[in-house]
Write an enzyme that holds these catalytic residues in place. Structure first.
Site, PDB file in Angstrom:
ATOM      1  CG  ASP A 135      -1.911  -1.076   1.323  1.00 25.32           C
ATOM      2  OD1 ASP A 135      -1.566  -2.227   0.997  1.00 25.32           O
ATOM      3  OD2 ASP A 135      -3.046  -0.811   1.765  1.00 25.32           O
TER       4      ASP A 135
ATOM      5  CE  LYS B 120      -5.171   2.148   2.922  1.00 25.02           C
ATOM      6  NZ  LYS B 120      -3.930   1.541   3.482  1.00 25.02           N
TER       7      LYS B 120
ATOM      8  CE  LYS C  28      -6.757  -1.182   3.062  1.00 25.08           C
ATOM      9  NZ  LYS C  28      -5.355  -1.581   3.343  1.00 25.08           N
TER      10      LYS C  28
END
Length: 224
Positions: free
Chosen positions: A92, A156, A185
């Site tokens: 990430d 995300k 996400k």
């Protein structure tokens, strides 16, 4: 939704800068016990968590250039490679918000291209953290358009360390922009079952939270 489906949504998160070995062992033990998808940790913890989780189905997720994203592409690529070498199987990373705010979309695309390429080469899941609390709608849309070209596995909403976390409107916008080509996400401020389920309904396919256990137990208690 069944319990087994719920728990696989969760990136079980502990990103505090003062995490101890005991904290990491506890996080990994919980993730294995509940069957969460991943533990989300700072990249320095990747090797330790990979050892704790060896032989389990739980992934190790390393946060790259976290939480500010203010390092060079070269530094982010190195950190990504290093995390993978140390056992991370999900990445990430935080985009460079300065370059995004400057409208330097070519830089943002090159950054995404290089990091996603490294992940793809190693069979590792890639996630791009937008940090939406600092972005206007056009900047969010621009990031989504770049993601459609570069195809990370996920985009995300947030780090959880900014001025705001996931919102339903952001999840809906991101999902509307990328459709089924890239997953979404939601992370930041998701602490109860209703919020979690609303994010899923809006289009999120992963949930980043430190409240994974509390949400799972709330789910179980409602079914009794």
């Amino acid at each position: 939704m069944e319990r087994k489906d719920l728990v696989k949504l969760f990136d079980h998160t502990y990103l505090k800068p003062y995490a101890t070995e005991e904290d990491m062992e506890k996080l990994c033990r919980e993730a294995k016990e509940y069957g969460f998808a991943m533990v989300a940790v700072n990249s320095v913890q990747a090797k330790r968590c990979a050892a704790f989780l060896k032989g389990s189905s739980v992934h190790v997720g390393a946060a790259i250039s976290f939480p500010l994203g203010q390092t060079t592409i070269e530094a982010k690529v190195f950190e990504t490679k290093n995390a993978i070498e140390n056992g991370a199987d999900e990445i990430d990373y935080v985009v460079n918000l300065t370059e995004l705010k400057e409208g330097n979309y070519a830089y943002i695309q090159e950054e995404m291209h290089q990091i996603v390429s490294v992940c793809r080469e190693h069979g590792v899941i890639s996630k791009v953290i937008f940090e939406n609390c600092f972005l206007n709608e056009e900047e969010k849309r621009a990031l989504c358009r770049i993601a459609l070209e570069e195809r990370p596995d996920y985009i995300k909403t947030s780090t959880g360390f900014g001025t705001g976390g996931a919102t339903l409107s952001d999840v809906k916008l991101m999902k509307e922009m990328v459709g089924d080509a890239v997953k979404v996400k939601a992370a930041g401020g998701i602490r109860d079952l209703d919020t979690c389920l609303a994010m899923v309904e809006a289009g999120a396919e992963r949930i980043g939270t430190s409240a994974s256990i509390a949400i799972t137990e709330e789910f179980e208690s409602r079914r009794k």
